[in-house]
Design an enzyme around this catalytic site. Structure first.
Site, short mmCIF file in Angstrom:
data_model
loop_
_atom_site.label_atom_id
_atom_site.label_comp_id
_atom_site.label_asym_id
_atom_site.label_seq_id
_atom_site.Cartn_x
_atom_site.Cartn_y
_atom_site.Cartn_z
N LYS A 53 13.85 8.36 3.77
CA LYS A 53 12.74 9.02 4.45
C LYS A 53 12.39 8.27 5.73
O LYS A 53 12.84 7.15 5.96
CB LYS A 53 11.52 9.08 3.53
CG LYS A 53 10.94 7.73 3.15
CD LYS A 53 9.75 7.87 2.23
CE LYS A 53 9.19 6.50 1.84
NZ LYS A 53 7.98 6.61 1.01
N ARG A 147 -1.97 7.83 -6.72
CA ARG A 147 -1.59 8.60 -5.54
C ARG A 147 -1.17 9.99 -6.00
O ARG A 147 -2.00 10.86 -6.21
CB ARG A 147 -0.48 7.86 -4.77
CG ARG A 147 -0.16 8.45 -3.40
CD ARG A 147 0.79 7.57 -2.63
NE ARG A 147 2.07 7.35 -3.30
CZ ARG A 147 3.06 6.60 -2.82
NH1 ARG A 147 2.90 5.98 -1.67
NH2 ARG A 147 4.18 6.46 -3.48
N HIS A 175 5.74 5.39 -10.25
CA HIS A 175 5.84 4.46 -9.12
C HIS A 175 4.91 3.28 -9.38
O HIS A 175 3.74 3.46 -9.74
CB HIS A 175 5.44 5.18 -7.83
CG HIS A 175 5.79 4.41 -6.59
ND1 HIS A 175 7.08 4.21 -6.18
CD2 HIS A 175 5.01 3.79 -5.67
CE1 HIS A 175 7.09 3.50 -5.05
NE2 HIS A 175 5.84 3.23 -4.73
N ARG A 234 15.22 3.55 -7.04
CA ARG A 234 14.99 4.12 -5.71
C ARG A 234 14.77 3.02 -4.65
O ARG A 234 13.65 2.83 -4.17
CB ARG A 234 13.75 5.02 -5.73
CG ARG A 234 13.73 6.11 -6.79
CD ARG A 234 12.47 6.96 -6.66
NE ARG A 234 11.26 6.20 -6.64
CZ ARG A 234 10.55 5.84 -7.71
NH1 ARG A 234 10.96 6.19 -8.92
NH2 ARG A 234 9.43 5.16 -7.57
N TYR A 280 -1.68 -6.88 31.91
CA TYR A 280 -3.01 -6.29 31.78
C TYR A 280 -3.98 -7.29 31.17
O TYR A 280 -3.66 -8.01 30.22
CB TYR A 280 -2.95 -5.06 30.88
CG TYR A 280 -2.31 -3.84 31.51
CD1 TYR A 280 -2.85 -3.25 32.64
CD2 TYR A 280 -1.17 -3.27 30.94
CE1 TYR A 280 -2.28 -2.13 33.21
CE2 TYR A 280 -0.59 -2.13 31.49
CZ TYR A 280 -1.15 -1.57 32.64
OH TYR A 280 -0.57 -0.46 33.19
N CYS A 328 3.13 -3.87 27.52
CA CYS A 328 2.84 -2.61 28.20
C CYS A 328 3.49 -1.45 27.46
O CYS A 328 4.23 -1.64 26.50
CB CYS A 328 3.34 -2.66 29.64
SG CYS A 328 2.81 -4.11 30.57
N ASP A 330 5.92 0.53 28.44
CA ASP A 330 7.37 0.66 28.63
C ASP A 330 8.07 -0.67 28.90
O ASP A 330 9.29 -0.70 28.95
CB ASP A 330 7.66 1.60 29.81
CG ASP A 330 6.86 2.89 29.69
OD1 ASP A 330 6.95 3.55 28.65
OD2 ASP A 330 6.12 3.21 30.65
#
Length: 389
Positions: A53, A147, A175, A234, A280, A328, A330
Site C-alpha cells: 500500500k 480501529r 492486527h 503481512r 528563510y 525550501c 524545491d
C-alpha cells in the site's frame, strides 16, 4: 580566503546519470534478501502477504510487486481499490486484499478485478452481501487495536458475517497494536490479543464455518512473535528494511537490508563570508568564511522541514555535512566548507550509503520524531524511482 571550485565541464557531467534532479534508488536484490530473511524466521507453512500500500511505502508498488511475484510471492495487501486495480492492470496475479473501506459504488471493481475486500464489521458485511454478487472477503476482528473490525466479544455479530450467502470468506485476521514494545504490560496485552483471536477462531470453526487463512503478524509481529499458528504474515516496513530488527544472537535473528536510498544533486556552490545568513528566516549563520551548496530537493519532495531544526545531516563525498537553513519547497542548502572540491553535479545522499558513512531512514525518522513509514511514504512523485539489482 576560501576558493570556489570551478564549474564542471559539460563533457564530464555527461558521464554521470545527471538526468535526475532527485531520485530514489530501489535495490531489488535487497528486497529479495529481506523476503528470504522474513520467511526464514516464520514457520515453513506460513506464507508472506506483502503489504504494498501507499506506493509500496514510497518504493513504487508496481515494480515492487513485479519483483515479489518473480520470487514466488502471490498475496498482496493494499489500502484501497485503486491501488489494487493498478496492480491488476500491471499483470500482478494472486490474491490482492483491500485492507480499508471500499464504497458501495466501487463494489463492481472488486468483482471485475478479482480483489478481496476486508469486512470491517457486521453491518458492512450486510452491505457487501446486498450487492448480490459473489465477493471474496477477509473478516477483520478487533482484538484491541480499536480501529477496524468487529469487536472480538461480539460473537453473534461476527458469526452473522460468515452466514452472508454472497460473501466468500478466504481469510480471517486481526492486527496488533504494540508488537514492537518490550514493556511487560504491552507484551501481556499482545498475548491477550493473540489468545482472544484464537478463542474466537475456535468458536467460529465450532459453528461449522471456514475461517479461511488466518493472519495476525505485521512486520514487528513477525520479528517478536514469529512462531504463531498462522497461515500468512503481512510484512510491510520490514520488507523494505527500514525497521529496528531483533538482536537476539540466536539462529532466529534476522538481518534486513535497506531497499531505498534517496539522492539529489548539488546545483550551485557559492562562497559566503563569516556572519552570512542562509535561507528563510535567517536561522543559519556562518561562523567563518564558508562554502554553501544548494541541493535539488526540498519539502515538496518529502524532505521534512524540521530536519534542519533537529540538526539533520546529508552525505557528500563520503562525509556528513550539516543542513544550512530552513529547507525550501524545491531546494535545500548545505554547508560543505570542510569537504574538498564540491562541485555542481555532485551527488548528495539523504538516505543511504556514501563511502563509509551511512544515513538510515530510521535515523531521520527518530530525529524528526516520527517513524520510517511516514518519512518514506512522504517521498514525493517528483522524485524519480530508479530500480537496481
Amino acid at each position: 580566503m576560501l576558493e570556489l571550485p570551478r564549474p564542471r565541464k559539460s563533457k564530464k557531467q555527461s558521464n554521470r546519470t545527471d538526468r535526475y534532479r532527485a531520485w530514489a534508488e530501489i535495490n531489488l536484490s535487497h528486497l529479495k534478501h529481506n523476503v528470504e530473511e522474513l520467511k526464514r524466521r516464520l514457520p515453513k507453512d506460513c506464507r508472506i502477504m506483502a503489504v504494498v500500500k501507499a506506493n509500496a511505502y514510497g518504493h513504487g508498488s508496481v515494480p515492487i510487486a513485479q519483483k515479489l511475484q518473480s520470487i514466488g510471492i502471490n498475496s498482496y495487501a493494499v489500502a484501497e481499490v485503486s491501488e489494487g486495480i493498478a496492480l491488476r492492470k500491471a499483470g500482478i496475479q494472486g490474491e490482492i486484499l483491500i485492507l480499508g473501506f471500499t464504497s458501495p459504488w466501487q463494489f463492481a471493481d472488486l468483482c471485475r478485478y478479482d480483489l478481496t475486500q476486508t469486512v470491517l464489521n457486521a453491518d458492512y458485511a450486510m452491505t457487501l452481501n446486498q450487492y448480490g454478487k459473489k465477493i471474496k472477503v477477509h473478516v477483520k476482528i478487533d482484538t484491541g487495536m480499536g480501529r477496524l473490525g468487529e469487536n472480538v466479544d461480539q460473537v453473534e455479530r461476527i458469526l452473522s458475517i460468515y452466514r452472508q450467502p454472497h460473501l466468500i470468506v478466504t481469510g480471517t485476521y486481526s492486527h496488533f497494536s504494540v508488537p514492537d514494545s518490550d514493556l511487560k504490560e504491552d507484551i501481556a496485552f499482545t498475548n491477550e490479543q493473540i489468545n482472544r483471536f484464537y478463542r474466537l477462531v475456535h468458536v467460529i470453526q465450532s459453528n461449522g464455518f471456514d475461517t479461511g487463512r488466518l493472519h495476525l503478524q505485521s512486520s514487528y509481529g513477525i520479528l517478536h512473535y514469529p512462531h504463531l499458528r498462522c497461515d500468512m504474515a503481512r510484512p510491510g516496513i520490514a520488507l523494505y528494511g527500514a525497521i529496528d530488527v531483533v538482536k537476539d544472537n540466536d539462529e532466529s535473528s534476522v538481518s534486513l537490508l535497506p531497499v531505498l536510498s534517496l539522492r539529489a544533486r548539488v546545483i550551485m556552490v557559492k562562497r559566503v563570508p563569516a556572519g552570512s545568513s542562509i535561507g528563510y528566516g535567517r536561522l543559519y549563520r556562518t561562523t567563518q568564511d564558508s562554502i554553501i551548496a544548494t541541493v535539488s530537493i526540498g519539502y515538496a519532495d518529502g524532505i521534512p522541514r524540521c530536519l534542519f531544526e533537529q540538526g539533520g545531516h546529508v552525505l557528500v563525498k563520503g562525509q556528513r555535512v550539516a543542513i544550512a537553513g530552513n529547507i525550501c519547497m524545491d531546494q535545500m542548502m548545505i554547508d560543505v566548507t570542510h569537504v574538498e572540491h564540491v562541485e555542481e553535479g555532485d551527488i548528495v545522499t539523504l538516505i543511504g550509503q556514501d563511502g563509509d558513512c551511512r544515513i538510515t531512514a530510521e535515523e531521520v525518522a527518530v530525529r524528526c520524531h516520527t517513524i520510517p513509514n511516514e518519512w518514506l511514504t512522504g517521498i514525493g512523485s517528483r522524485v524519480d524511482r530508479v530500480y537496481v539489482n
